[in-house]
Design a protein around this motif. Sequence first.
Motif, mmCIF file in Angstrom:
data_model
loop_
_atom_site.group_PDB
_atom_site.id
_atom_site.type_symbol
_atom_site.label_atom_id
_atom_site.label_comp_id
_atom_site.label_asym_id
_atom_site.label_seq_id
_atom_site.Cartn_x
_atom_site.Cartn_y
_atom_site.Cartn_z
ATOM 1 N N UNK A 116 -9.673 -6.525 1.077
ATOM 2 C CA UNK A 116 -9.304 -7.360 -0.059
ATOM 3 C C UNK A 116 -9.196 -9.136 0.249
ATOM 4 N N UNK A 117 -9.260 -9.165 1.681
ATOM 5 C CA UNK A 117 -9.289 -10.689 1.965
ATOM 6 C C UNK A 117 -10.482 -11.568 2.285
ATOM 7 N N UNK A 118 -11.509 -10.822 2.600
ATOM 8 C CA UNK A 118 -12.852 -11.363 2.947
ATOM 9 C C UNK A 118 -13.876 -10.463 2.358
ATOM 10 N N UNK A 119 -14.983 -10.760 1.449
ATOM 11 C CA UNK A 119 -15.863 -9.999 1.315
ATOM 12 C C UNK A 119 -16.713 -9.211 2.342
ATOM 13 N N UNK A 120 -16.872 -10.029 3.480
ATOM 14 C CA UNK A 120 -17.663 -9.550 4.536
ATOM 15 C C UNK A 120 -17.292 -8.239 5.064
ATOM 16 N N UNK A 121 -15.902 -7.657 5.025
ATOM 17 C CA UNK A 121 -15.211 -6.550 5.435
ATOM 18 C C UNK A 121 -15.293 -5.398 4.638
ATOM 19 N N UNK A 122 -15.767 -5.589 3.067
ATOM 20 C CA UNK A 122 -15.827 -4.570 2.017
ATOM 21 C C UNK A 122 -16.393 -3.248 2.587
ATOM 22 N N UNK A 123 -17.659 -3.513 2.772
ATOM 23 C CA UNK A 123 -18.787 -2.462 3.275
ATOM 24 C C UNK A 123 -17.795 -1.632 4.541
ATOM 25 N N UNK A 126 -14.876 0.402 3.292
ATOM 26 C CA UNK A 126 -15.160 1.394 2.547
ATOM 27 C C UNK A 126 -15.847 2.426 3.693
ATOM 28 N N UNK A 127 -16.768 2.159 4.338
ATOM 29 C CA UNK A 127 -17.180 3.214 5.199
ATOM 30 C C UNK A 127 -16.352 3.842 6.223
ATOM 31 N N UNK A 128 -15.486 3.091 6.626
ATOM 32 C CA UNK A 128 -14.219 3.538 7.400
ATOM 33 C C UNK A 128 -13.538 4.734 6.776
ATOM 34 N N UNK A 129 -13.060 4.424 5.568
ATOM 35 C CA UNK A 129 -12.531 5.504 4.651
ATOM 36 C C UNK A 129 -13.164 6.589 4.321
ATOM 37 N N UNK A 130 -14.499 6.519 4.116
ATOM 38 C CA UNK A 130 -15.324 7.541 3.937
ATOM 39 C C UNK A 130 -15.593 8.485 4.948
ATOM 40 N N UNK A 131 -15.484 8.024 6.101
ATOM 41 C CA UNK A 131 -15.427 8.890 7.369
ATOM 42 C C UNK A 131 -14.211 9.729 7.297
ATOM 43 N N UNK A 132 -13.089 9.426 6.742
ATOM 44 C CA UNK A 132 -12.109 10.070 6.732
ATOM 45 C C UNK A 132 -12.238 11.458 6.085
ATOM 46 N N UNK A 133 -13.233 11.561 5.055
ATOM 47 C CA UNK A 133 -13.249 12.731 4.162
ATOM 48 C C UNK A 133 -13.410 14.017 5.007
ATOM 49 N N UNK A 134 -14.066 13.883 6.122
ATOM 50 C CA UNK A 134 -14.245 15.122 6.963
ATOM 51 C C UNK A 134 -13.386 14.852 8.561
ATOM 52 N N UNK A 162 -6.081 4.210 -1.067
ATOM 53 C CA UNK A 162 -6.637 3.092 -0.470
ATOM 54 C C UNK A 162 -8.014 2.610 -1.344
ATOM 55 N N UNK A 163 -8.855 3.732 -1.688
ATOM 56 C CA UNK A 163 -9.922 3.462 -2.177
ATOM 57 C C UNK A 163 -9.956 2.765 -3.744
ATOM 58 N N UNK A 164 -8.700 3.436 -4.527
ATOM 59 C CA UNK A 164 -8.410 2.943 -5.639
ATOM 60 C C UNK A 164 -8.010 1.375 -5.627
ATOM 61 N N UNK A 165 -6.987 1.349 -4.647
ATOM 62 C CA UNK A 165 -6.652 -0.132 -4.406
ATOM 63 C C UNK A 165 -7.433 -1.127 -4.001
ATOM 64 N N UNK A 166 -8.494 -0.724 -3.292
ATOM 65 C CA UNK A 166 -9.618 -1.761 -3.045
ATOM 66 C C UNK A 166 -10.303 -2.030 -4.284
ATOM 67 N N UNK A 173 -16.449 -3.083 -5.644
ATOM 68 C CA UNK A 173 -16.187 -1.955 -4.479
ATOM 69 C C UNK A 173 -16.739 -0.663 -4.949
ATOM 70 N N UNK A 174 -16.556 -0.455 -6.184
ATOM 71 C CA UNK A 174 -17.028 1.069 -6.646
ATOM 72 C C UNK A 174 -18.773 1.157 -6.641
ATOM 73 N N UNK A 175 -19.278 0.136 -6.680
ATOM 74 C CA UNK A 175 -20.762 0.237 -6.671
ATOM 75 C C UNK A 175 -21.191 0.185 -5.214
ATOM 76 N N UNK A 176 -20.451 -0.537 -4.274
ATOM 77 C CA UNK A 176 -20.791 -0.522 -2.957
ATOM 78 C C UNK A 176 -20.558 0.809 -2.268
ATOM 79 N N UNK A 177 -19.590 1.402 -2.940
ATOM 80 C CA UNK A 177 -19.070 2.638 -2.208
ATOM 81 C C UNK A 177 -19.956 3.790 -2.518
#
Length: 609
Positions: A116-123, A126-134, A162-166, A173-177
């Motif tokens: 939420x601080x800089x747009x360059x870190x969003x992807x 999100x990818x880091x959080x998705x990796x936590x799925x497994x 975290x995904x919802x907060x972002x 973010x949802x479209x990037x997710x």
Amino acid sequence: MGRELASDRVEFHEMENDGLSDYELKSHVIDALASVQLGNRDNYDELVGHLHLRGRRTADQVALLVTTLKALSEAVFHIDSGHHEALLSAIFRLSMWHYGTDVMDALRELIISLATSKGEYVDFCLEMLVRQFVPPLSSQEMLKQPRGISLKYEVLSRVHAALKNIADVVPIAPKRLSPIVVQRMPNIFCKELEIVLYVENMLKLDSGAIGEIVGVTMLPALVDRMIDLDVDIGWDGSLQDDAKDIFEMELEDVAEPADDDDKDDSLSKGTLRRISLEGNEVAGKLDSLMVLTFEHLESCQSSDRLPKVFDVLLESFQKTVINAYKSKFTQFVMFYACALDPEGCGLKFAAVLLDMFISEVTPRITKMSAVAYLASYLSRAKFLSAALVASILQRLVSWCSEYSMLHDVALNPQTHKVFYSGCQAIMYVLCFRLRSLMDVPRLKMQLLNMPIEPILKHKLSPLTVCLPTVVEEFLRQAKAAHLFTTSESFVFNDVLESDLSRAFGGMDRLDMFFPFDPCLLKKSDGYIHKYFIYWSMVRTTYDSDDNIDDEDIGSESENDDDTIMGSFEEHGLDIECFLNRMSITPKNSKYGFERMPSRIRPSTSPESL
């Protein structure tokens, strides 16, 4: 100078024990980040080292990690991707599965702050959080233990929060997710645990706050993965029989014989095929994914989301499933959704299949697939009324009748495949439904007024081209029901290996089977069976009324409020009007449809049923 740097390192390492305030901790981390640009990397490298530490951490090391993550959360605006690449890499490689809840919470807050601080870190976040799925491989065995189940909840609840907060702070973010989730989806060769756990998280996203945005991507991706698994399941070579026993391929409650020599005589072909799938890893993965999807559909129904979710699945079905080569089970996702909502999803599915068949803009192979699906659906869906079946049969018969009048030529299996597909569909449906139609006076009159007899006696000679088993069963029931008005008998040579039938569809081909033949996946069938018509349940026109079980398919009362038509008539609605309103083909089309799918995947299947 050297002594000062050394002193700084000691202070950083012991900053938690020194009782520094949050402000002082933040200032210390900012100084470490800023020192990199001045050529002094010692404190920065030590900071990164705290994140890179591998293996079991001591209590002090865990406390220091929590402190470091919290301090970084307060200093995110001072993190620069150009100068602090090593730090960012260390952060994004951390896994919540390796730590307790204190670290999980601190890491979650840091990831949210970065996103939420800089747009360059969003992807990256999100990818880091998705990796936590497994979980990592080292933690997967733990999931089989009570502690692992608790850990799974602790990790994934924080990931989705975290995904919802972002998403709340970063609207894009949802479209990037969505593409990230789809791209990281495990392939068919991964372990069942990995695929199942990942799909659980996909479906949780679809049912969550951002579901309306991500669902249009998640669900089609899931269907595509199920198709990948489906077509990878091979039948045992000895079971690839021809279609001559199409009405005998039902699952029966027969114990498996101890002597393998007697197996073929004691078990139905359907039972043998189910046995052949036992222990099949690919089939097991697909079965588990289908059960997850069924449960998701039930949840959608409870939350009144099923119609929207069904529309997404329907579009996916039109793009991929309907032309998928030898899809055996995935299509039951559509069947189950229709069973949960017969008056909405159930009718819409039938209308779309009908439209795809009679539309002039539908490719030939898709027409043939659509009418095979339609015939199988009308025959097998217990939740569809005889009145609806009669209405759709009327449309099919009208199309075939008009086609035969426009093509007054001798039979040609290759040129007129779509016509033969329609004829076979009509006969197949009547094999299952003729008795129930004839038992209702108004439906009987509707059926008797359909020009079925002239179609079957046409020069195109559909009786000699369609599947012999279907033709034989249909003629047997038609004769018993006095369906035809003339006394002239149909000439039918019961040659099950007919060259004409081979030319039309290809005997000895599994893709000749109708799409909703009984499901052989054990767990999935447990959800489907109560909505499904097995051949053993069908009351044919030549059956006596003796020993008919109450669960068998029998006559339908005109006032049966348990059927779709009962509900429609109660509200003064007409099924024909509904089918017209549900139409999807262009309005300038001969048959008056609205639209076709925007994209249909090129078919790899042979031009057969």
